[in-house]
Design an enzyme around this catalytic site. Structure first.
Site, PDB file in Angstrom:
ATOM      1  N   LYS A 192       0.838  -1.195   0.000  1.00 35.89           N
ATOM      2  CA  LYS A 192       0.000   0.000   0.000  1.00 35.89           C
ATOM      3  C   LYS A 192       0.874   1.247   0.000  1.00 35.89           C
ATOM      4  O   LYS A 192       2.016   1.219   0.457  1.00 35.89           O
ATOM      5  CB  LYS A 192      -0.863   0.025   1.278  1.00 35.89           C
ATOM      6  CG  LYS A 192      -1.999  -0.978   1.296  1.00 35.89           C
ATOM      7  CD  LYS A 192      -2.820  -0.856   2.572  1.00 35.89           C
ATOM      8  CE  LYS A 192      -3.936  -1.877   2.639  1.00 35.89           C
ATOM      9  NZ  LYS A 192      -4.970  -1.708   1.612  1.00 35.89           N
ATOM     10  N   ARG A 227     -10.384 -11.605   1.963  1.00 33.96           N
ATOM     11  CA  ARG A 227     -11.214 -12.690   1.410  1.00 33.96           C
ATOM     12  C   ARG A 227     -10.482 -14.030   1.468  1.00 33.96           C
ATOM     13  O   ARG A 227     -11.104 -15.073   1.555  1.00 33.96           O
ATOM     14  CB  ARG A 227     -11.651 -12.329  -0.023  1.00 33.96           C
ATOM     15  CG  ARG A 227     -10.529 -12.145  -0.988  1.00 33.96           C
ATOM     16  CD  ARG A 227     -10.948 -11.376  -2.241  1.00 33.96           C
ATOM     17  NE  ARG A 227     -11.017  -9.924  -2.009  1.00 33.96           N
ATOM     18  CZ  ARG A 227     -11.373  -9.045  -2.935  1.00 33.96           C
ATOM     19  NH1 ARG A 227     -11.722  -9.445  -4.149  1.00 33.96           N
ATOM     20  NH2 ARG A 227     -11.410  -7.754  -2.647  1.00 33.96           N
TER      21      ARG A 227
HETATM   22  N1  BES Z   1      -8.217  -3.829   4.446  1.00 31.81           N
HETATM   23  C1  BES Z   1      -8.344  -3.431   3.099  1.00 31.81           C
HETATM   24  C2  BES Z   1      -9.630  -2.670   2.826  1.00 31.81           C
HETATM   25  C3  BES Z   1      -9.659  -1.235   3.273  1.00 31.81           C
HETATM   26  C4  BES Z   1      -8.926  -0.284   2.589  1.00 31.81           C
HETATM   27  C5  BES Z   1     -10.454  -0.861   4.298  1.00 31.81           C
HETATM   28  C6  BES Z   1      -8.989   1.037   2.998  1.00 31.81           C
HETATM   29  C7  BES Z   1     -10.525   0.455   4.699  1.00 31.81           C
HETATM   30  C8  BES Z   1      -9.789   1.405   4.042  1.00 31.81           C
HETATM   31  C9  BES Z   1      -8.340  -4.660   2.193  1.00 31.81           C
HETATM   32  O1  BES Z   1      -7.557  -5.720   2.619  1.00 31.81           O
HETATM   33  C10 BES Z   1      -7.821  -4.227   0.880  1.00 31.81           C
HETATM   34  O2  BES Z   1      -6.691  -3.865   0.806  1.00 31.81           O
HETATM   35  N2  BES Z   1      -8.656  -4.261  -0.158  1.00 31.81           N
HETATM   36  C11 BES Z   1      -8.286  -3.864  -1.448  1.00 31.81           C
HETATM   37  C12 BES Z   1      -8.859  -4.841  -2.425  1.00 31.81           C
HETATM   38  C13 BES Z   1      -8.343  -4.641  -3.836  1.00 31.81           C
HETATM   39  C14 BES Z   1      -6.885  -4.991  -3.907  1.00 31.81           C
HETATM   40  C15 BES Z   1      -9.166  -5.528  -4.740  1.00 31.81           C
HETATM   41  C16 BES Z   1      -8.859  -2.464  -1.684  1.00 31.81           C
HETATM   42  O3  BES Z   1      -9.989  -2.202  -1.280  1.00 31.81           O
HETATM   43  O4  BES Z   1      -8.153  -1.640  -2.241  1.00 31.81           O
HETATM   44 MN    MN Z   2      -5.549  -5.507   1.949  1.00 30.31          MN
END
Ligand code: BES
Ligand code: MN
Ligand code: ZN
Length: 497
Positions: free
Chosen positions: A279, A353
């Site tokens: 990230k 997931r």
């Molecule tokens: N934990 C995150 C989701 C999240 C991101 C919650 C920002 C709250 C704020 C999750 O594990 C994630 O990173 N999801 C990705 C999925 C994508 C790679 C398909 C996302 O939402 O960017």
């Molecule tokens: Mn994630």
């Protein structure tokens, strides 16, 4: 804070502060006008002088009202009488709780719960009063060497109700305190940083809950056992981290032996760096909140114990970090889930997931009545619904309806999104049974579509709490959502309260 129930004349009760409602425009509520008869129209005069209109959430503190026995009276705006519903009531009560807490009074008597709230009853009014009063006292200062507690915080709150409602009132206080404590547990776990709130810490917290109650059996599965069972998806997320993954289960048996349990599955990623698909640095600290689903499961189970709910409830928490170590999963890796289905990990940041799918397969063994998973799953959900509602997706419309209703009643709302088959092809992979990402469009729905492939054997709902589990910015902190929603759903299932 200590809560009691009273049935007294508001002007003759000896206390640091009496809390009274005022409606728009400048109309005293019934308890307020009873009070005012004794104080020779003091409140009426203040309103007429323009000190307060009664706008919902406004407050006015008056000192030493002559003729009454209290030191202060706090007037709280309740808005228009015709619009005084659940959410207006909650807004007024929350404002009152904040104001009384900085007033210097250490005890108070509230007359807000005896008001007529549209679509609500005394039990509910009192419970909300207790939950909101306790909620305003929470401070995330566990790790500050100097606590920033209020100067003289409120210690005792008496809730004034009609004599006939006393019995109901006591139960409402018990339930309110239990739910508030559950919310508090979820908030403090959420706020605890990733170096302290590890998968092992979540496991230990669960064990502590288990020790405190005969009705709660806690067990923790280690990585070796997961490997034996074939939880390849869950384990693939833990590969990049030195902290061992845990699969925590909490079995609360308040119902009859053999009654099918409600199973709650909470995402417990104690820090989500994204893994190799790392990230960006900005606000990455907030990914310590990626275990808020797990925290809400722990909070809800603690509340079940405290409320002695006559139900069987199981909590399941897959817990791990998601870090980019030398053995971490790489984009393109293919893993085999416990269900036997294979997954191509195209993005290691779609890890929630992967841990949930194995937990969801595993919980078939509890022969569940329903399964509800709770997860900070997608950034897309924050974009879709913001901080106001959790995303709700389900393979069962009855379950979805029950959860929506519970969220509305608890002031902890969810919003139903579709889980149509039309979205499923977005998960197609050339090399495995499915990919773990579904492209830019409808990210919350494709994440739920992924999970739906592992939940075909039972009634299932998914709550995406990415937008509601914590607040960012200046007010940064966990909210404890959706503990209230879940507790309300369980209370509704008992059909008792
Ligand atoms: N934990 C995150 C989701 C999240 C991101 C919650 C920002 C709250 C704020 C999750 O594990 C994630 O990173 N999801 C990705 C999925 C994508 C790679 C398909 C996302 O939402 O960017
Ligand atoms: Mn994630
Ligand atoms: Zn995550």
């Amino acid at each position: 804070m200590n809560f009691t129930v009273k049935s007294e004349h508001p002007a003759s009760v000896k206390t640091g502060c009496v809390i009274l409602g005022v409606f728009e425009r400048r109309k005293l509520s019934e308890p307020a006008s009873r009070f005012d008869k004794t104080t020779r129209g003091l409140l009426g005069k203040l309103l007429a002088d323009g000190e307060m209109d009664g706008k919902c959430g406004d407050t006015l503190l008056v000192h030493y009202p002559r003729g009454a026995k209290c030191e202060r009276v706090l007037l709280v705006g309740c808005g228009k009488p015709g619009e005084f519903d659940n959410s207006a009531y909650r807004k007024a009560v929350a404002a009152a709780a904040r104001a009384v807490n900085t007033s210097g009074a250490t005890d108070a008597v509230t007359c807000l719960a005896e008001l007529d709230v549209k679509g609500s009853d005394t039990y509910y009014n009192i419970r909300a009063q207790v939950e909101l009063a306790r909620g305003t006292l929470y401070r995330p200062d566990e790790l500050k060497s100097k606590k920033d507690k209020a100067r003289r915080p409120l210690r005792r709150l008496a809730i004034n109700v009609d004599k006939a409602a006393q019995e109901q009132a006591r139960r409402a206080v018990t339930d309110g305190v239990a739910i508030a404590a559950g919310v508090e547990l979820a908030r403090s776990l959420g706020d605890l940083p990733g170096n302290l709130c590890t998968p092992s810490h979540l496991a230990n917290t669960a064990r502590e809950l288990g020790k405190a109650s005969k009705q709660l059996k806690v067990s923790v599965m280690e990585a070796a056992a997961m490997k034996k069972l074939g939880m390849g998806a869950l384990l693939s997320v833990a590969r990049g981290s030195d902290e061992p993954a845990k699969l925590i289960s909490l079995e609360y048996s308040g119902g009859n032996r053999g009654d099918k349990p409600v199973v709650l599955v909470g995402k417990g990623v104690t820090f989500d760096s994204g893994g190799i698909s790392i990230k960006p640095a900005a606000a990455m600290d907030e990914m310590k909140y990626d275990m808020c689903g797990a925290a809400s499961v722990l909070g809800t189970l603690q509340a079940c114990v405290d409320m002695e709910l006559p139900l069987n409830v199981v909590g399941v928490i897959p817990a791990t970090e998601n870090l980019p170590g030398g053995r971490a999963s790489k984009p393109g890796d293919i893993v085999t889930s416990l269900s036997g289905q294979t997954v191509e990990v195209l993005n290691t940041d779609a890890e929630g997931r992967l841990i949930l799918c194995d937990a969801l397969t595993w919980c078939e063994k509890f022969n569940p009545a329903v399964v509800i998973d709770i997860a900070t799953l997608t950034g897309a959900c924050v974009i879709a619904l913001g901080a106001h509602a959790a995303g709700l997706l389900s393979n069962d419309d009855k379950l979805a309806g029950d959860l929506l209703a519970a969220g509305k009643a608890a002031g902890d709302r969810a919003w139903h999104l579709p889980l149509w088959d039309d979205y499923q092809p977005q998960l197609d992979s050339n090399f495995a049974d499915m990919a773990n990402i579904g492209g830019r469009e409808a990210g919350t729905i494709t994440a739920a579509c992924f999970l739906s492939r592992f939940t075909k054997k039972y009634h299932w709902a998914h709550l995406d709490i990415a937008g509601v589990a914590w607040k960012g910015g200046k007010e940064k902190g966990a909210t404890g959502r959706p503990v209230s929603l879940l507790c309300q759903y369980l209370l509704d299932r008992c059909g008792q309260r």
